[in-house]
Every structure is written in C-alpha cells, then in structure tokens.
Design a protein around this motif. Structure first.
Motif, PDB file in Angstrom:
ATOM      1  N   GLU A 106      64.466  61.980  -3.645  1.00 55.50           N
ATOM      2  CA  GLU A 106      64.467  60.481  -2.879  1.00 55.50           C
ATOM      3  C   GLU A 106      63.122  60.658  -2.763  1.00 55.50           C
ATOM      4  O   GLU A 106      62.137  59.394  -1.334  1.00 55.50           O
ATOM      5  CB  GLU A 106      64.908  60.893  -2.314  1.00 55.50           C
ATOM      6  N   GLU A 107      61.924  61.588  -3.076  1.00 58.86           N
ATOM      7  CA  GLU A 107      61.074  61.969  -2.359  1.00 58.86           C
ATOM      8  C   GLU A 107      59.882  61.638  -3.611  1.00 58.86           C
ATOM      9  O   GLU A 107      57.980  61.129  -2.775  1.00 58.86           O
ATOM     10  CB  GLU A 107      60.379  62.970  -1.632  1.00 58.86           C
ATOM     11  N   VAL A 108      60.129  61.680  -4.589  1.00 54.05           N
ATOM     12  CA  VAL A 108      59.854  61.502  -6.318  1.00 54.05           C
ATOM     13  C   VAL A 108      59.799  60.655  -7.141  1.00 54.05           C
ATOM     14  O   VAL A 108      60.967  61.028  -7.268  1.00 54.05           O
ATOM     15  CB  VAL A 108      58.808  62.989  -6.640  1.00 54.05           C
TER      16      VAL A 108
ATOM     17  N   LEU B 181      53.434  71.744  -8.433  1.00 57.48           N
ATOM     18  CA  LEU B 181      53.556  70.623  -7.549  1.00 57.48           C
ATOM     19  C   LEU B 181      54.866  70.832  -6.292  1.00 57.48           C
ATOM     20  O   LEU B 181      54.983  70.798  -5.175  1.00 57.48           O
ATOM     21  CB  LEU B 181      53.750  69.509  -8.666  1.00 57.48           C
ATOM     22  N   ALA B 182      55.950  71.350  -7.152  1.00 55.35           N
ATOM     23  CA  ALA B 182      57.168  71.949  -6.543  1.00 55.35           C
ATOM     24  C   ALA B 182      57.226  72.502  -5.884  1.00 55.35           C
ATOM     25  O   ALA B 182      58.069  72.403  -5.248  1.00 55.35           O
ATOM     26  CB  ALA B 182      58.302  71.952  -7.739  1.00 55.35           C
ATOM     27  N   GLU B 183      56.210  73.809  -6.348  1.00 59.16           N
ATOM     28  CA  GLU B 183      56.317  74.893  -5.021  1.00 59.16           C
ATOM     29  C   GLU B 183      55.912  74.518  -3.963  1.00 59.16           C
ATOM     30  O   GLU B 183      56.270  75.107  -3.114  1.00 59.16           O
ATOM     31  CB  GLU B 183      55.298  75.804  -6.210  1.00 59.16           C
TER      32      GLU B 183
ATOM     33  N   GLN C  92      54.994  64.893  -2.177  1.00 61.46           N
ATOM     34  CA  GLN C  92      55.927  63.671  -2.186  1.00 61.46           C
ATOM     35  C   GLN C  92      55.344  62.654  -2.901  1.00 61.46           C
ATOM     36  O   GLN C  92      53.861  63.216  -2.218  1.00 61.46           O
ATOM     37  CB  GLN C  92      56.379  63.641  -1.054  1.00 61.46           C
ATOM     38  N   GLY C  93      55.406  61.860  -3.930  1.00 60.78           N
ATOM     39  CA  GLY C  93      55.029  60.646  -3.993  1.00 60.78           C
ATOM     40  C   GLY C  93      55.255  60.677  -5.262  1.00 60.78           C
ATOM     41  O   GLY C  93      56.141  61.273  -6.002  1.00 60.78           O
ATOM     42  N   TRP C  94      54.320  59.389  -5.998  1.00 62.45           N
ATOM     43  CA  TRP C  94      54.650  59.237  -7.789  1.00 62.45           C
ATOM     44  C   TRP C  94      53.672  60.238  -8.496  1.00 62.45           C
ATOM     45  O   TRP C  94      52.697  61.211  -8.656  1.00 62.45           O
ATOM     46  CB  TRP C  94      53.582  57.966  -7.743  1.00 62.45           C
TER      47      TRP C  94
END
Length: 371
Positions: free
Chosen positions: A66-68, A326-328, A332-334
């Motif tokens: 829902e955030e990426v 980035l997950a770490e 959040q984003g495109w």
C-alpha cells in the motif's frame, strides 16, 4: 521467466510467422494486432486457478504494497529527449500505454506523444489501470531564470493535481550538457558558490510550495548536470530543508557518473529518510566502457544501448541488494523502471521489443520484492 511469460514468448514467435495475408498489413497495424492477441493469450494462459496457485506461493513482499507501487517510463519505447529513437513507423501512444498495462505496471511518466488534453489522457490511462507517477520539472536557477523556473514548476504541479500521485521530480538544467553532442561527464557544469546558493534557495522555495500543496518534491541528480556526484548530492542535501526537499535515487545515472554499487548503498544509508522516489535503471558495462573510451555524448550512449532494465543478465547493477536496502530504510513511494533505449537498435543481443523488456523487468521485480 515465468511459464506464462514463456508461453507468451512462444505465441509471439508464432504470430511473427503469420501467413502472407497478415504480413501484407501495414507494420503499425501488425504490431497493434500482435499486442491485442498477446492480451487474449495472456487471459487464456493465466486462468483463475493458476493465478491462485502463484499467489499462494508468492514471496512475502519486502515493501508494504500500500506504500510502494511499481511503474515504468515510456523511454524504452520512444525517447523523450531524442524523438528519433523510435520504431519505424513510430510506435503509437496507445500501444505504449497498453503494453505498460499489459506488463503489469501501474504508473508512468508523461511523454511528448501523449495527448495534451487532460480529460483524454486520464480516460486513456484509467481504462488501462494506469496513472501518471511523476512529472519532470527542469529548473534554471543557476543561470538566473528564477521566474521561468517558477512557472515551469507551477505548470507541472497543476498538471499533477489531476492525478493521485503526489511525486514531483526536479532537476537543475542550468548549463546542462546531457542533450548536447558532447561527452557529458567532463563537460558538465561546475557551479560556483553563488550558483549553489541560487539553486538551494530556489529548491527550498519550490519544496515549500510542494509541501503546501500536499506534494513531495524529489531532486534528481542527473548525468551531464551540475548535480551528479555524491559530493554534489551531499552539498545539495545539506543546504536544503530536509522536510521539503527530498532525493530521487536513480541507479543508472549514479553508476554512469562513477558511483559504485557500494556507493549507491551508502547513499541509501545516508539519505534513506529523504529518498522519496526511485528510478531503477540498469547499465550494460561493456557499452558504458565504450561510451567513455570514445567520449560519446549521453544521447549517443543511450542509442548504443548503455541502459537496460532490472533483471537483464547483461546489466551490471545488483538490484536485489539495492531493493533490500531500500526496504531496510522503510522506503515509501514509486519504484520506476527507467531504461532509456532505442527500440530500433539491432546490435543488442538477444533482440527484444519494448514489451519484452517491460515483462522481463516486471517478472524480476516480482521475484525480488514480492510486489
């Protein structure tokens, strides 16, 4: 490649050998027909039980779905900076967005081929389950064009209010050489202290305006411009407001400018909370080496095939480590696949059409991220 993708590839090959009646059609109509038939074949080969089986065994997403979100730019089909990078006859706007949707992406940048009428554009995108992910805002603060920069920004912000994405991408183009017929790294502008102040003051102002309008401004370090290297990024990030001016991470531009794989990871560690937009661009190392040796212009390097998509085995960048990093930092984003390529380049082997590159990237991202 998934079984469905393999099946589609086989069917595309069959379609390429259609009888002479089909071969006699106009090339543009033939490509559109093939795309329509691929859609039908996709529906046939991905039945509901098969989908349920794939979903049940899918990798747990490393990002919050829902955030990426995942998108791809049209630059793999037709280049925005050099319109000669295209197929012949030129690939149509509706085929581009149809193939982006077919590949499984949800967002895309605008392009010169797209209709200027907002209502028409929105309808064409929405029927395909797509939206505009971001606009491109080129500013010229360092050459004293503050009013022009402000007008460009206002126009693009007004454009994005027609879509639900809140991303605004900005790059300073004062003195930029990426569109000129010269080598970009050694000829890029080097800003004076006065120019840096003009840029930082200008970006802080735009960042405030973006924030006030519920939007998120992210700065794009770009090959051939005055903000390209980690040192440039550090200076820009230090001088700008950390709550209103953010960073766009573009893997291809960073690697092209000399940033190593570890250097990209370091940037994520340092500025993770301020990275609000990502361009996933891969590099063919042998072509980058040749481009630097021959002092090719940026556009000539693109035409030669320096960029490709994540998941292409000919690419040098390790996206798994980048995406996990980035997950770490709870990105959040495109996540935007951006592989500027000339679709008429027949020197890159194996030969692939833009849709195949899009499917390749989408399949890879699904395996790595679970999205």
């Amino acid at each position: 490649m998934t079984p469905s993708s393999e099946k589609i590839k086989q069917q595309v090959q069959i379609l390429a050998n259609f009888p002479s009646g089909i071969k006699s059609l106009n090339q543009q109509i033939s490509r559109l027909l093939i795309s329509l038939l691929i859609v039908i074949l996709m529906g046939i080969t991905t039945t509901l039980p098969a989908n349920a089986e794939v979903r049940s065994g899918a990798k747990t997403p490393i990002f919050n779905p829902e955030e990426v979100r995942l998108g791809i730019t049209p630059t793999g089909w037709s280049n925005s900076d050099d319109l000669t990078m295209d197929l012949n006859p030129p690939i149509s706007y509706k085929q581009i967005i149809s193939e982006i949707s077919l590949a499984g992406f949800k967002g895309l940048q605008g392009a010169p081929k797209f209709p200027k009428d907002i209502a028409t554009l929105k309808k064409d995108l929405e029927v395909r389950g797509l939206t505009i992910s971001e606009p491109w805002v080129g500013t010229f603060f360092t050459i004293g064009a503050k009013e022009d920069s402000q007008k460009i920004f206002e126009d693009q912000m007004a454009f994005m209010k027609n879509f639900e994405s809140k991303a605004i991408v900005v790059a300073e183009l004062g003195g930029a050489v990426h569109q000129q017929p010269i080598e970009p790294l050694n000829n890029r502008p080097q800003f004076t202290d006065e120019q840096w102040k003009l840029l930082i003051d200008g970006l802080n102002s735009l960042g405030d305006q973006a924030f006030a309008n519920g939007m998120i401004l992210s700065y794009h370090p770009h090959v051939g411009t005055g903000v390209e290297t980690p040192a440039d990024i550090d200076r820009l990030m230090t001088g700008t407001k950390d709550h209103n001016v953010n960073l766009l991470l573009d893997t291809g531009h960073l690697y092209y400018s000399g940033v190593t794989q570890d250097g990209i990871l370091d940037l994520i560690s340092t500025y993770g909370s301020r990275i609000k937009h990502v361009h996933l661009k891969n590099i063919r190392q042998n072509i980058l080496d040749e481009a630097k040796q021959k002092q090719l212009s940026f556009l000539s390097a693109i035409r030669s095939g320096v960029f490709t998509v994540p998941g292409d085995k000919n690419g040098i960048i390790d996206f798994k480590t980048i995406l996990n990093k980035l997950a770490e930092v709870k990105y959040q984003g495109w996540l935007m696949v951006e592989a500027e390529q000339d679709p008429s380049n027949t020197k890159i082997k194996p030969l692939r059409e833009p849709l195949e590159y899009a499917l390749l990237a989408r399949d890879y991202l699904r395996k790595v991220t679970g999205l």
